[in-house]
Write a protein that holds these residues in place. Structure first.
Motif, PDB file in Angstrom:
ATOM      1  N   ILE A   3       0.852  -1.203   0.000  1.00  0.00           N
ATOM      2  CA  ILE A   3       0.000   0.000   0.000  1.00  0.00           C
ATOM      3  C   ILE A   3       0.885   1.249   0.000  1.00  0.00           C
ATOM      4  CG2 ILE A   3      -1.804   1.214   1.298  1.00  0.00           C
ATOM      5  CD1 ILE A   3      -2.239  -1.555   2.763  1.00  0.00           C
ATOM      6  N   VAL A   4       0.472   2.262  -0.758  1.00  0.00           N
ATOM      7  CA  VAL A   4       1.181   3.551  -0.748  1.00  0.00           C
ATOM      8  C   VAL A   4       0.247   4.624  -0.184  1.00  0.00           C
ATOM      9  CG1 VAL A   4       2.122   5.385  -2.229  1.00  0.00           C
ATOM     10  CG2 VAL A   4       2.686   3.006  -2.723  1.00  0.00           C
ATOM     11  N   PHE A   5       0.766   5.441   0.738  1.00  0.00           N
ATOM     12  CA  PHE A   5       0.028   6.612   1.231  1.00  0.00           C
ATOM     13  C   PHE A   5       0.598   7.860   0.558  1.00  0.00           C
ATOM     14  CE2 PHE A   5      -1.328   5.117   5.787  1.00  0.00           C
ATOM     15  CZ  PHE A   5      -2.158   4.171   5.223  1.00  0.00           C
ATOM     16  N   ILE A   6      -0.282   8.582  -0.161  1.00  0.00           N
ATOM     17  CA  ILE A   6       0.151   9.830  -0.797  1.00  0.00           C
ATOM     18  C   ILE A   6      -0.668  10.992  -0.244  1.00  0.00           C
ATOM     19  CG2 ILE A   6       0.227  11.147  -2.974  1.00  0.00           C
ATOM     20  CD1 ILE A   6       0.753   8.724  -4.480  1.00  0.00           C
ATOM     21  N   GLY A   7      -0.012  12.114  -0.031  1.00  0.00           N
ATOM     22  CA  GLY A   7      -0.743  13.305   0.384  1.00  0.00           C
ATOM     23  C   GLY A   7       0.242  14.361   0.803  1.00  0.00           C
ATOM     24  N   PRO A   8      -0.167  15.626   0.743  1.00  0.00           N
ATOM     25  CA  PRO A   8       0.736  16.700   1.152  1.00  0.00           C
ATOM     26  C   PRO A   8       1.055  16.610   2.645  1.00  0.00           C
ATOM     27  CG  PRO A   8      -1.486  17.539   0.761  1.00  0.00           C
ATOM     28  CD  PRO A   8      -1.487  16.111   0.325  1.00  0.00           C
ATOM     29  N   PRO A   9       2.083  17.310   3.107  1.00  0.00           N
ATOM     30  CA  PRO A   9       2.470  17.245   4.510  1.00  0.00           C
ATOM     31  C   PRO A   9       1.303  17.605   5.437  1.00  0.00           C
ATOM     32  CG  PRO A   9       3.885  18.795   3.294  1.00  0.00           C
ATOM     33  CD  PRO A   9       2.949  18.200   2.322  1.00  0.00           C
ATOM     34  N   GLY A  10       1.165  16.821   6.506  1.00  0.00           N
ATOM     35  CA  GLY A  10       0.198  17.151   7.544  1.00  0.00           C
ATOM     36  C   GLY A  10      -1.171  16.541   7.395  1.00  0.00           C
ATOM     37  N   THR A 102       8.697  -5.615  -8.939  1.00  0.00           N
ATOM     38  CA  THR A 102       8.578  -6.623 -10.003  1.00  0.00           C
ATOM     39  C   THR A 102       9.664  -7.678  -9.839  1.00  0.00           C
ATOM     40  OG1 THR A 102       7.696  -4.943 -11.465  1.00  0.00           O
ATOM     41  CG2 THR A 102       8.467  -6.949 -12.523  1.00  0.00           C
ATOM     42  N   SER A 103      10.878  -7.223  -9.490  1.00  0.00           N
ATOM     43  CA  SER A 103      11.972  -8.191  -9.329  1.00  0.00           C
ATOM     44  C   SER A 103      11.722  -9.103  -8.130  1.00  0.00           C
ATOM     45  CB  SER A 103      13.315  -7.475  -9.215  1.00  0.00           C
ATOM     46  OG  SER A 103      13.398  -6.836  -7.960  1.00  0.00           O
ATOM     47  N   LEU A 104      10.861  -8.662  -7.208  1.00  0.00           N
ATOM     48  CA  LEU A 104      10.493  -9.509  -6.064  1.00  0.00           C
ATOM     49  C   LEU A 104       9.168 -10.235  -6.323  1.00  0.00           C
ATOM     50  CD1 LEU A 104      11.290  -6.842  -3.296  1.00  0.00           C
ATOM     51  CD2 LEU A 104      12.647  -8.881  -3.781  1.00  0.00           C
ATOM     52  N   ARG A 105       8.724 -10.209  -7.583  1.00  0.00           N
ATOM     53  CA  ARG A 105       7.444 -10.807  -8.010  1.00  0.00           C
ATOM     54  C   ARG A 105       6.261 -10.234  -7.222  1.00  0.00           C
ATOM     55  NH1 ARG A 105      10.469 -15.506  -8.103  1.00  0.00           N
ATOM     56  NH2 ARG A 105      11.126 -16.075 -10.182  1.00  0.00           N
ATOM     57  N   SER A 106       6.284  -8.923  -7.048  1.00  0.00           N
ATOM     58  CA  SER A 106       5.238  -8.287  -6.269  1.00  0.00           C
ATOM     59  C   SER A 106       4.830  -6.976  -6.943  1.00  0.00           C
ATOM     60  CB  SER A 106       5.788  -8.054  -4.866  1.00  0.00           C
ATOM     61  OG  SER A 106       4.740  -7.806  -4.002  1.00  0.00           O
ATOM     62  N   LYS A 107       3.846  -6.253  -6.342  1.00  0.00           N
ATOM     63  CA  LYS A 107       3.403  -4.991  -6.945  1.00  0.00           C
ATOM     64  C   LYS A 107       2.660  -4.148  -5.912  1.00  0.00           C
ATOM     65  CE  LYS A 107      -0.924  -6.960  -8.804  1.00  0.00           C
ATOM     66  NZ  LYS A 107      -1.598  -6.950  -7.541  1.00  0.00           N
ATOM     67  N   ILE A 108       2.386  -2.901  -6.276  1.00  0.00           N
ATOM     68  CA  ILE A 108       1.543  -2.036  -5.451  1.00  0.00           C
ATOM     69  C   ILE A 108       0.079  -2.387  -5.740  1.00  0.00           C
ATOM     70  CG2 ILE A 108       0.791   0.361  -5.091  1.00  0.00           C
ATOM     71  CD1 ILE A 108       3.583  -0.231  -3.978  1.00  0.00           C
ATOM     72  N   ASP A 109      -0.681  -2.658  -4.667  1.00  0.00           N
ATOM     73  CA  ASP A 109      -2.083  -3.059  -4.853  1.00  0.00           C
ATOM     74  C   ASP A 109      -3.060  -1.923  -4.570  1.00  0.00           C
ATOM     75  OD1 ASP A 109      -1.642  -6.097  -5.100  1.00  0.00           O
ATOM     76  OD2 ASP A 109      -0.519  -5.535  -3.302  1.00  0.00           O
ATOM     77  N   LEU A 110      -2.641  -0.990  -3.698  1.00  0.00           N
ATOM     78  CA  LEU A 110      -3.567   0.068  -3.291  1.00  0.00           C
ATOM     79  C   LEU A 110      -2.781   1.346  -2.997  1.00  0.00           C
ATOM     80  CD1 LEU A 110      -6.426   0.972  -2.301  1.00  0.00           C
ATOM     81  CD2 LEU A 110      -5.819   0.059  -0.056  1.00  0.00           C
ATOM     82  N   VAL A 111      -3.264   2.463  -3.559  1.00  0.00           N
ATOM     83  CA  VAL A 111      -2.657   3.775  -3.285  1.00  0.00           C
ATOM     84  C   VAL A 111      -3.751   4.655  -2.692  1.00  0.00           C
ATOM     85  CG1 VAL A 111      -1.564   5.800  -4.308  1.00  0.00           C
ATOM     86  CG2 VAL A 111      -1.010   3.521  -5.170  1.00  0.00           C
ATOM     87  N   ILE A 112      -3.515   5.151  -1.486  1.00  0.00           N
ATOM     88  CA  ILE A 112      -4.531   5.991  -0.846  1.00  0.00           C
ATOM     89  C   ILE A 112      -4.077   7.448  -0.893  1.00  0.00           C
ATOM     90  CG2 ILE A 112      -5.860   6.445   1.238  1.00  0.00           C
ATOM     91  CD1 ILE A 112      -5.627   3.508   1.945  1.00  0.00           C
ATOM     92  N   ASP A 113      -4.922   8.257  -1.530  1.00  0.00           N
ATOM     93  CA  ASP A 113      -4.671   9.688  -1.692  1.00  0.00           C
ATOM     94  C   ASP A 113      -5.422  10.423  -0.582  1.00  0.00           C
ATOM     95  OD1 ASP A 113      -4.446  12.307  -2.684  1.00  0.00           O
ATOM     96  OD2 ASP A 113      -6.155  12.027  -4.051  1.00  0.00           O
ATOM     97  N   PHE A 114      -4.662  11.056   0.330  1.00  0.00           N
ATOM     98  CA  PHE A 114      -5.252  11.785   1.459  1.00  0.00           C
ATOM     99  C   PHE A 114      -5.450  13.241   1.025  1.00  0.00           C
ATOM    100  CE2 PHE A 114      -4.187   9.205   5.393  1.00  0.00           C
ATOM    101  CZ  PHE A 114      -3.639   8.118   4.750  1.00  0.00           C
TER     102      PHE A 114
END
Ligand code: ADP
Ligand code: ADP
Ligand code: ZN
Length: 219
Positions: A3-10, A102-114
């Motif tokens: 999972i990736v968390f994206i959002g501006p500071p704070g 990809t080299s670890l045979r894996s991927k990002i499944d969910l990106v949450i935009d705050f």
């Protein structure tokens, strides 16, 4: 699942990531925390990164990518659930992350935009206090420690991050709009993007994130 968390500071990325870790077997990869740790240890990487962080600029990609590579390239990587907090911060980092996974045979499944309003974020960041030992964060109004100025866990004096002053916060926001926001298109095209309204109380945001994660797992 990663999972990736994206959002501006704070917006509360770190707070939510820490709450997930307390309840679920996940591994947090916060490049901000890793960089601050390198500064505390006075490693050569920390010394190089410090000036960029104090100005609210991005630390050069090769430094950050080295830290991330070291953290995720473990034999357990395929089994772990990673939460990337504050990484990637630009398209180059996102592409590099994809190729490491990809080299670890894996991927990002969910990106949450705050998302939330800038002035509210400034109130959150100017009131943010951090434990210098465990890096837990508190807020002078919204998330007070039990004992006024001490970390609930380490019982030592909380500090304010040197980059949590209004001028540097505004610069970090400018950097977000310029370099990080384009990631929303990048992940949108990959159909992994979800959005949360980060202006609501901590527990409300948390239950929405948990719902997003469990609905992804069912798919
Ligand atoms: P980020 O990691 O996105 O920069 P943090 O998680 O460090 O943000 O949160 C910034 C500040 O706002 C902290 O002091 C935190 O305690 C407080 N905070 C986080 N989420 C909320 C919320 N939903 N409501 C009020 N304050 C919050
Ligand atoms: P916040 O919690 O306010 O979003 P972070 O702790 O994630 O801030 O980041 C603090 C600083 O560390 C950033 O302003 C930047 O200088 C540096 N930094 C953190 N992550 C990255 C990254 N992935 N790429 C480049 N610089 C980074
Ligand atoms: Zn602590």
């Amino acid at each position: 699942m990663h999972i990736v968390f994206i959002g501006p500071p704070g917006v509360g990325k770190g707070t939510q990531a820490n709450m997930l870790l307390e309840k679920h077997p996940m591994v947090k990869i916060s490049t901000g925390d890793l960089l601050r740790e390198s500064i505390r240890n006075q490693s050569s990487l920390g010394i190089k990164a410090k000036g960029f962080m104090e100005k609210g600029e991005l630390v050069p990609d090769e430094l950050v990518l080295g830290l991330v590579q070291e953290k995720i390239s473990t034999p357990e990587a395929g089994k772990n659930t990673f939460i990337f907090d504050g990484f990637p911060r630009n398209i180059h980092q996102a592409k590099e992350l994809d190729s490491i996974l990809t080299s670890l045979r894996s991927k990002i499944d969910l990106v949450i935009d705050f998302t939330m309003d800038e002035e509210e974020r400034i109130i959150r960041l100017t009131g943010r206090r951090m434990c210098p030992k465990c890096q837990r964060t508190y807020h002078t109004i919204f998330a007070k420690p039990k004992d006024d100025t001490l970390c609930d866990v380490c019982h030592i004096l909380l500090v304010q991050r040197t980059d949590d002053n209004e001028q540097v916060i505004r610069q970090r926001s400018v950097v977000y709009w310029e370099h990080t926001k384009p990631l929303l298109n990048y992940y949108g095209e990959r159909k992994v993007l979800a959005n949360v309204d980060a202006s609501r109380p901590i527990e409300k945001v948390f239950s929405e994130i948990e719902k997003l994660i469990s609905s992804k797992k069912k798919k």
